[in-house]
Design an enzyme around this catalytic site. Sequence first.
Site, mmCIF file in Angstrom:
data_model
loop_
_atom_site.group_PDB
_atom_site.id
_atom_site.type_symbol
_atom_site.label_atom_id
_atom_site.label_comp_id
_atom_site.label_asym_id
_atom_site.label_seq_id
_atom_site.Cartn_x
_atom_site.Cartn_y
_atom_site.Cartn_z
ATOM 1 N N TYR A 56 22.064 26.983 12.141
ATOM 2 C CA TYR A 56 21.697 27.000 10.726
ATOM 3 C C TYR A 56 20.754 25.843 10.391
ATOM 4 O O TYR A 56 21.161 24.698 10.234
ATOM 5 C CB TYR A 56 22.939 26.910 9.842
ATOM 6 C CG TYR A 56 23.968 27.995 10.065
ATOM 7 C CD1 TYR A 56 23.608 29.239 10.580
ATOM 8 C CD2 TYR A 56 25.306 27.784 9.767
ATOM 9 C CE1 TYR A 56 24.548 30.239 10.790
ATOM 10 C CE2 TYR A 56 26.253 28.775 9.955
ATOM 11 C CZ TYR A 56 25.878 29.993 10.474
ATOM 12 O OH TYR A 56 26.817 30.978 10.682
ATOM 13 N N HIS A 140 29.083 31.608 19.268
ATOM 14 C CA HIS A 140 28.191 32.139 18.245
ATOM 15 C C HIS A 140 27.297 33.233 18.823
ATOM 16 O O HIS A 140 26.442 32.961 19.669
ATOM 17 C CB HIS A 140 27.338 31.005 17.673
ATOM 18 C CG HIS A 140 26.755 31.306 16.332
ATOM 19 N ND1 HIS A 140 25.924 30.426 15.673
ATOM 20 C CD2 HIS A 140 26.890 32.368 15.510
ATOM 21 C CE1 HIS A 140 25.579 30.940 14.501
ATOM 22 N NE2 HIS A 140 26.143 32.127 14.386
#
Length: 336
Positions: A56, A140
Site C-alpha cells: 500500500y 498477501h
Amino acid sequence: MHQRKIQNTPVSLTELGFGASVIGNLYRVTPAEEAAAAVDAAWQAGLRYFDTAPHYGLGLSERRLGAALKGRPRDEYVLSSKVGRLLVPNEDPRGVDSEGFVVRDDLRRQWDFSRDGVLRSIEASLERTGLDRLDIVYLHDPDDHWRQAAEEAMPALAELRDQGVIGAIGAGMNQSAMLARFLRETAADVVMLAGRYSLLDQSALDDVLPAAQEHGKSVVAVGVFNSGLLSRDRPTEGMKYDYQDAPPELVARALAIAEVCERYGTSLPAAAIAFPYTHPSVVNVTLGMRNPDQLARNVELHRRTVPEALWDDLRAQGLIRPDVPSVALTARNSTG
C-alpha cells in the site's frame, strides 16, 4: 465497540476494522494530516483493529499508520500487515507507481514467499511502522505462488506464532478457493476474504466458510462494498464492481436489494456491512477509510440495526443464496 476472537488464538478484533490502503494514496493523494486525522477518529470511535501492507503506497501506509498509532497503549489495539512483496530499490523509476498508488516509484515490489523473504518483510514493516510487533501477519495475494507460500512462508509464520512473536497468521486474497486450501491444508488461523462474501457474491459459501467452520478458524471480510456498487443507498450506472464498471444486471440486482433494505428501515451500505456476520466464522469487517468523514459514515452505518428478517426476505426473493445462514445480529450492535 464489540470484539470477536480469532478462534484458537489470543487475538480479538473489534467488529469494525480500519483498512489503511487508502492512506497509502490509493488512486489519489491523501494529505498526511488527513490520514492522521482518520486514524485519530477511528480510535475515538472505538476501532482497535488496523490493517496495512508494504504494497500500500510502497510503504507509505505502514509509515503513516505507525506514526498515527505511536504513543497509544500497544496492548489496546491489533495491527496486521502482510508479506509476499518485498520493497526493493527500483533501478528504472518512471516517477509514479504503476499499481494504483500515487507515490514516487523509487521502490518496486518483488514477489518473495520464501522463509528469508518473510523474515525480511516483517523486519522492514517493523522499521516502517516504528512499532514493536505485528499482531497478525497475512500472506498477501499468493495466487501464483501456492507452493512457496504454503511450504515456506506459512511454516515460517507458524514458527513465529508458536514462539509468541505473532498472535495469529493467515492469508489475504480476492479469491476464495485458495483461501480455503490455506485453511484446510496449512497452519493459518484466519483469512482476509476480499469481496467473496457480500450481498452480491456469496461464492465463499462453497469453500472458505465451510473450511473455516470445519477447522475452527476465522474470517475477516473486506471489500464488502464490491468496489463501490454497494456503497450508496441507491446504486446507479457507472459505479464499480470488482474494480470495473458494474454490469447492468448487477446494478439492477443491487437496486432491488436496496429497495428491500428501505422497506426494513435500513440502507444498502448498512446491510452490506452487516451481511458478512450472517456467518458465524466471520469475526470482523474491515473498511478503507481515508478521512474522518468517511470514518464517521462507516461507523454510523455499522451501528445501524439491520433486522434479521431482511435476510429472510432477500432469500425468499432470490436476491441472496438460499443457503446464507441465519445468525442473530444482536451482538453486532453491542458496545461491550
